[in-house]
Design a protein around this motif. Structure first.
Motif, PDB file in Angstrom:
ATOM      1  N   VAL A 187      21.358  73.939 -77.085  1.00 16.23           N
ATOM      2  CA  VAL A 187      20.826  73.943 -78.357  1.00 16.23           C
ATOM      3  C   VAL A 187      21.071  73.188 -79.383  1.00 16.23           C
ATOM      4  O   VAL A 187      20.886  73.275 -80.615  1.00 16.23           O
ATOM      5  N   GLN A 200       7.288  68.505 -76.618  1.00 16.04           N
ATOM      6  CA  GLN A 200       7.189  69.090 -77.892  1.00 16.04           C
ATOM      7  C   GLN A 200       6.549  68.251 -79.086  1.00 16.04           C
ATOM      8  O   GLN A 200       6.768  66.933 -78.746  1.00 16.04           O
ATOM      9  N   ARG A 219      12.336  69.069 -67.158  1.00 20.20           N
ATOM     10  CA  ARG A 219      13.000  70.587 -66.644  1.00 20.20           C
ATOM     11  C   ARG A 219      13.148  70.550 -65.278  1.00 20.20           C
ATOM     12  O   ARG A 219      12.427  69.819 -64.434  1.00 20.20           O
ATOM     13  N   ASN A 240      12.308  59.898 -72.460  1.00 21.57           N
ATOM     14  CA  ASN A 240      13.764  59.373 -72.623  1.00 21.57           C
ATOM     15  C   ASN A 240      13.798  58.613 -71.473  1.00 21.57           C
ATOM     16  O   ASN A 240      13.628  58.842 -70.326  1.00 21.57           O
ATOM     17  N   ASP A 260      16.906  56.632 -79.923  1.00 20.91           N
ATOM     18  CA  ASP A 260      17.198  58.196 -79.878  1.00 20.91           C
ATOM     19  C   ASP A 260      18.433  58.574 -80.556  1.00 20.91           C
ATOM     20  O   ASP A 260      19.175  57.718 -80.403  1.00 20.91           O
ATOM     21  N   GLN A 320      19.818  65.137 -84.129  1.00 21.57           N
ATOM     22  CA  GLN A 320      19.592  66.699 -84.825  1.00 21.57           C
ATOM     23  C   GLN A 320      20.929  67.155 -85.567  1.00 21.57           C
ATOM     24  O   GLN A 320      20.616  67.895 -86.240  1.00 21.57           O
ATOM     25  N   GLU A 377      14.688  73.175 -87.913  1.00 23.31           N
ATOM     26  CA  GLU A 377      14.456  74.552 -87.741  1.00 23.31           C
ATOM     27  C   GLU A 377      14.044  75.347 -88.889  1.00 23.31           C
ATOM     28  O   GLU A 377      13.727  76.340 -88.543  1.00 23.31           O
ATOM     29  N   PHE A 402      12.042  72.980 -83.485  1.00 26.55           N
ATOM     30  CA  PHE A 402      11.762  74.319 -83.141  1.00 26.55           C
ATOM     31  C   PHE A 402      10.849  75.114 -84.260  1.00 26.55           C
ATOM     32  O   PHE A 402      10.118  75.684 -83.858  1.00 26.55           O
TER      33      PHE A 402
HETATM   34  N1  LIG Z   1      18.705  73.386 -81.268  1.00 24.80           N
HETATM   35  C1  LIG Z   1      17.527  72.698 -81.492  1.00 24.80           C
HETATM   36  N2  LIG Z   1      17.239  71.880 -80.379  1.00 24.80           N
HETATM   37  C2  LIG Z   1      15.906  71.201 -80.547  1.00 24.80           C
HETATM   38  C3  LIG Z   1      14.947  71.443 -81.340  1.00 24.80           C
HETATM   39  N3  LIG Z   1      14.103  70.678 -81.392  1.00 24.80           N
HETATM   40  C4  LIG Z   1      14.130  69.967 -80.124  1.00 24.80           C
HETATM   41  N4  LIG Z   1      15.212  70.532 -79.507  1.00 24.80           N
HETATM   42  C5  LIG Z   1      16.046  69.719 -78.314  1.00 24.80           C
HETATM   43  O1  LIG Z   1      16.523  68.897 -78.519  1.00 24.80           O
HETATM   44  C6  LIG Z   1      16.478  67.858 -77.649  1.00 24.80           C
HETATM   45  C7  LIG Z   1      15.855  66.566 -77.827  1.00 24.80           C
HETATM   46  O2  LIG Z   1      15.886  65.754 -76.784  1.00 24.80           O
HETATM   47  P1  LIG Z   1      16.751  64.471 -76.651  1.00 24.80           P
HETATM   48  O3  LIG Z   1      17.746  64.265 -78.029  1.00 24.80           O
HETATM   49  O4  LIG Z   1      16.231  63.240 -76.272  1.00 24.80           O
HETATM   50  O5  LIG Z   1      18.073  65.069 -75.736  1.00 24.80           O
HETATM   51  C8  LIG Z   1      17.568  65.126 -74.319  1.00 24.80           C
HETATM   52  C9  LIG Z   1      17.627  63.842 -73.511  1.00 24.80           C
HETATM   53  O6  LIG Z   1      18.805  63.249 -74.053  1.00 24.80           O
HETATM   54  C10 LIG Z   1      17.651  64.460 -72.169  1.00 24.80           C
HETATM   55  N5  LIG Z   1      16.729  64.424 -71.330  1.00 24.80           N
HETATM   56  C11 LIG Z   1      15.559  65.440 -71.593  1.00 24.80           C
HETATM   57  N6  LIG Z   1      14.682  64.958 -70.627  1.00 24.80           N
HETATM   58  C12 LIG Z   1      14.964  63.719 -70.089  1.00 24.80           C
HETATM   59  C13 LIG Z   1      14.214  62.779 -69.373  1.00 24.80           C
HETATM   60  O7  LIG Z   1      13.295  63.021 -69.145  1.00 24.80           O
HETATM   61  N7  LIG Z   1      15.002  61.635 -69.064  1.00 24.80           N
HETATM   62  C14 LIG Z   1      16.211  61.420 -69.492  1.00 24.80           C
HETATM   63  N8  LIG Z   1      16.924  60.415 -69.158  1.00 24.80           N
HETATM   64  N9  LIG Z   1      16.801  62.262 -70.309  1.00 24.80           N
HETATM   65  C15 LIG Z   1      16.424  63.473 -70.744  1.00 24.80           C
HETATM   66  O8  LIG Z   1      18.359  65.731 -72.141  1.00 24.80           O
HETATM   67  C16 LIG Z   1      18.362  66.194 -73.707  1.00 24.80           C
HETATM   68  C17 LIG Z   1      18.137  67.581 -74.041  1.00 24.80           C
HETATM   69  O9  LIG Z   1      17.097  67.904 -73.747  1.00 24.80           O
HETATM   70  P2  LIG Z   1      16.477  69.298 -73.909  1.00 24.80           P
HETATM   71  O10 LIG Z   1      17.509  70.405 -73.455  1.00 24.80           O
HETATM   72  O11 LIG Z   1      15.153  69.282 -73.559  1.00 24.80           O
HETATM   73  O12 LIG Z   1      16.607  69.316 -75.568  1.00 24.80           O
HETATM   74  C18 LIG Z   1      15.484  68.478 -76.513  1.00 24.80           C
HETATM   75  C19 LIG Z   1      14.885  69.651 -77.327  1.00 24.80           C
HETATM   76  O13 LIG Z   1      14.434  70.918 -76.733  1.00 24.80           O
HETATM   77  C20 LIG Z   1      15.361  72.217 -82.771  1.00 24.80           C
HETATM   78  O14 LIG Z   1      14.783  72.408 -83.562  1.00 24.80           O
HETATM   79  N10 LIG Z   1      16.874  72.854 -82.423  1.00 24.80           N
END
Ligand SMILES: Nc1nc2c(ncn2[C@@H]2O[C@@H]3COP(=O)(O)O[C@H]4[C@@H](O)[C@H](n5cnc6c(=O)[nH]c(N)nc65)O[C@@H]4COP(=O)(O)O[C@H]3[C@H]2O)c(=O)[nH]1
Length: 605
Positions: A325, A365, A383, A438, A500, A524, A560, A579
């Motif tokens: 989160v 998103q 995912r 990413n 990022d 964030q 948020e 979100f």
């Molecule tokens: N609490 C909260 N969270 C929010 C909000 N808005 C967006 N998020 C979450 O914050 C994360 C943003 O991605 P990130 O910092 O690049 O951080 C990403 C990124 O570092 C990595 N990731 C995700 N997809 C990929 C990808 O295709 N390749 C690589 N290398 N890393 C990825 O995983 C991390 C987490 O991804 P997610 O779980 O999808 O989590 C995403 C997203 O769902 C909000 O308002 N509140």
């Protein structure tokens, strides 16, 4: 029920092993000293014989010269035997010990003399060098060269043995880098704490703490700086925990705090909040300033589980939830959280198969204009839809993919599918939105990476300006020349570049100027509660000003609430994601969201 700690939790008798102790205690020979009165070298031999006869306990007599220097150690068996021989008593009885020693008939080894300030380890080395018999016969101890007493080699041996045991105990139970208990000692203490809690009707809590993006810190600053960061984090964990709590290191950047004897589970959240607050203070490492945030999960015994075995993995699951989160946060365990048991599955192997079997999918998103809400772009987030375990969040499998090298195949999959999705939306008549993906360090450093991008853009007939790569600061900080070359190649294609999680790394201004970056994403952790946390507002404000001065676009992630938007607008951040606007959605739900939004905009207009 056995209420005493198990054997392995007890340090060897007489050695208080604490986390702060150095591996080797410096016990000196002085501690072995027995102040046996010496005989002077002028004393006659019968006088020595009398001393032996008067005290049957005396095994050897030290002899000193006029200046108090040790000269010999007369051993009872050989001395008594010599004087029981024919004529010896008559010939040597009234003569001095000096005469006896210089006559050549009485054999006396050169005595071993060791200064009292010498450590027992050094003394042992000297004794081994001089002949092991001194371990049995003992040796003389001097103080600044003068006789001070004798020492028994067996006492020395027993100290060395206990030291070795203490060392082994330490190595088996403490973490060498930070000096805090390791997994083994934690398990012992946890078991003991739970038994104690059963007896007293109390609670036990575990806080599982994982440093956010520690790999990036290590990758960009190097391992020894990474180690120092861990030590500083441990100091903050200790300062945030109660004095009686155990702060342990499990592995790498994973720590656990064991809280015993609890009456109120609210104390757990209190400590967790203290830890998170303590991490706000930037760490100055070799001139680089970084903020190391942590994610914390907790579990309470027996409230969440009446057994001891699964407590750690439940706290771990709660920690993952905190990461999922948005990191830099705290979650208590609840039963719907999935626990991951590394022994029962090899995530790496499953992920390898998962990529081959097309179990990955992308969620999208939106990124919007904070004033007016127009949709400006979309971030693709991977995912993993596991056939048995359901949807697995990226923070659980991206680190595995990075460590195993699978990230290259996974990253290519993401770029290919994100572009394919853009093409599909365009073919359906939806507006052409830029997509951000990413990119991990390893993927970015692959030879031919820019060639791969060019190929994919051409294959899906996507304008390069519609693709943005999100890189973290740590990707850019290593091998700057090679990085610059790749960035220039990518830029030449027309692809956009964003940094990022900006603000969590080293924020070195020099690279911002050198690299052809288009956009910064405010992490964030600075956006969360920006309306009520002045330090977050100041950091975000500084990032916006920085971006402004370098003519970079800026987007805030993790929004948020509407009041966070208000603050962001006030500090002149114009783009946002979070979100509040939409959670990441699969492609179909995202296009529905987009169409509904377009319709409502038309209605409002
Ligand atoms: N609490 C909260 N969270 C929010 C909000 N808005 C967006 N998020 C979450 O914050 C994360 C943003 O991605 P990130 O910092 O690049 O951080 C990403 C990124 O570092 C990595 N990731 C995700 N997809 C990929 C990808 O295709 N390749 C690589 N290398 N890393 C990825 O995983 C991390 C987490 O991804 P997610 O779980 O999808 O989590 C995403 C997203 O769902 C909000 O308002 N509140």
């Amino acid at each position: 029920m056995n209420e005493s700690p198990s054997l392995s939790t007890l340090p060897p008798h007489g050695f208080a092993v604490t986390g702060n102790q150095r591996l080797r205690e410096s016990v000196t020979v002085q501690q072995l000293l027995r102040p046996l009165p010496p005989v002077k070298i002028q004393l006659n031999c019968l006088g020595v014989l009398d001393r032996f006869l008067a005290d049957a306990e005396v095994y050897a007599l030290p002899v000193i010269d006029d200046h108090g220097k040790p000269v010999a150690l007369l051993e009872r068996p050989s001395f008594v035997e010599f004087f029981s021989g024919r004529f010896s008593r008559d010939v040597f009885g009234r003569r001095s010990i000096l005469d006896l020693l210089s006559c050549g008939q009485y054999k006396c080894d050169v005595p071993l003399v060791v200064e009292e300030s010498c450590t027992v380890e050094d003394a042992a080395q000297i004794i081994i060098g001089a002949g092991m018999q001194h371990m049995v016969t003992g040796f003389m101890v001097s103080r600044r060269g003068s006789y001070a007493g004798v020492a028994d080699g067996r006492d020395l041996l027993s100290i060395i043995t206990r030291q070795k045991q203490a060392e082994l105990y330490y190595l088996a139970h403490y973490d060498a880098l930070t000096g805090i208990p390791n997994r083994a000692l934690l398990s012992d203490r946890l078991e003991h704490a739970c038994r104690d809690a059963d007896r007293k009707g109390r609670l036990v809590a575990l806080l599982f703490i994982d440093v956010d993006r520690f790999k990036q810190i290590n990758d960009s600053l190097g391992h020894s700086a990474g180690d120092e960061v861990l030590r500083r984090i441990v100091a903050r964990l200790k300062a945030s925990a109660r004095q009686v709590d155990t702060v342990a290191r499990l592995a790498g950047d994973e720590f656990v705090i064991l809280m015993e004897d609890l009456t109120d589970p609210a104390q757990v959240a209190l400590v967790a909040r203290r830890i998170i607050a303590s991490m706000q203070e930037p760490i100055d490492m070799l001139g680089h300033v970084l903020v190391a945030t942590v994610s914390i999960g907790s579990v309470v015994y027996p409230r969440d589980d009446a057994g001891v075995g699964a407590l750690l993995s439940k706290a771990d699951a709660a920690m993952y939830e905190a990461k999922a989160v948005g990191r830099n946060g705290f979650r208590s365990y609840s039963p719907e959280m999935r626990t991951y048991n590394p022994a029962s599955m090899s995530l790496e192997n499953e992920l390898r198969q998962g990529i081959e079997r097309d179990e990955l999918l992308l969620h999208f998103q939106p990124q919007v204009a904070l004033a007016g809400g127009a949709v400006l772009g979309v971030e693709a987030l991977v995912r993993w839809c596991h056939p048995e375990r359901g949807l697995i969040p990226p923070l659980q499998f991206i680190p595995v993919a990075e460590e195993s090298g699978l990230i290259v195949a996974l990253g290519e999959w993401v770029v290919r599918n994100a572009l394919a999705q853009l093409r599909a939306w365009r073919d359906q008549g939806l507006p052409s939105l830029p997509v951000s993906v990413n990119i991990s360090a390893l993927q970015f450093r692959q030879r031919g990476f820019s060639g791969f991008l060019a190929e994919q853009l051409a294959e899906h007939r996507i304008q390069p300006g519609l693709l943005e790569l999100e890189l973290t600061e740590s990707v850019l900080m290593k091998n700057v020349d090679a990085v610059l070359q790749t960035l220039t190649e990518i830029k030449a294609l027309g692809v956009r570049l964003a940094i990022d999680d900006f603000g969590t790394g080293f924020s070195s201004l020099s690279y911002l100027r050198r690299f052809p970056i288009d956009r910064l994403k405010i992490d964030q952790s600075f956006v969360r509660d920006i309306d009520s946390t002045p330090v977050n507002e100041s950091i975000a404000r500084a990032i916006v000003a920085l971006a402004d001065s370098l003519a970079l676009e800026i987007v805030a992630e993790g929004i948020e609430t509407a009041s966070e938007v208000e603050v962001l607008k006030r500090i002149k951040c114009v783009q946002g994601q979070g979100f509040l606007f939409s959670k990441p959605l699969d492609a179909e739900r995202f296009s529905t969201w987009l169409l509904n939004r377009a319709r409502s905009e038309i209605v409002m207009a």
